[in-house]
Design an enzyme around this catalytic site. Sequence first.
Site: not given
Length: 175
Positions: A62, A99
């Site tokens: 993006r 994460e």
Amino acid sequence: MSTSLDLRNFIRDIPDFPKPGILFKDITPLLSNPIVFQNVIDRLALEFSDRGIDTIAAAEARGFLFGTPLALALNLAFVPIRKPGKLPYKTIAQEYQLEYGTDRLEMHQDAIGPGRRVLLLDDVLATGGTIRACRKLVAQTGAEVVACAFVVELGFLGGRQTLEPTEVFSVVIYP
Ligand code: AMP
């Protein structure tokens, strides 16, 4: 150029995407409206037109959506930063923490070099991990990161603080 246009009307909240607990900021309504899309590029161009920047670098996917029109608007070089194995020529790489586990970003080794002044751009600033990896990648080449710019900043995640002392500009901030 209008700075009163409220871009939040063109950014859609998608709860629990791509996984439970994430409120995803969907910028596709903004992209589908050429007046609004142009307004975003104009605002970024206004902010960075006079800063001696010569290169826009952005991470897939993006980041490319905003990085390429901004590069053309400002008549600057565009450099793609990509996921592993996508770039055809010799690359340099930077690992970064997710994460769970790590990921890696790559850039062509001859894309940028010492003396270049680079603007890093992405659609969303969340924790800042992605853009910090981009910053390290650019720093490896000896180029200078002048600023990091975003269309959307999730202020409550504190990404901006993790980027200090680099300047951060966001078109829309969700505090
Ligand atoms: P981060 O590395 O945590 O700053 O995450 C930034 C990257 O993940 C950007 O490339 C965004 O496109 C994407 N991202 C992270 N969180 C969101 C969110 N809530 N909505 C949309 N995109 C996100």
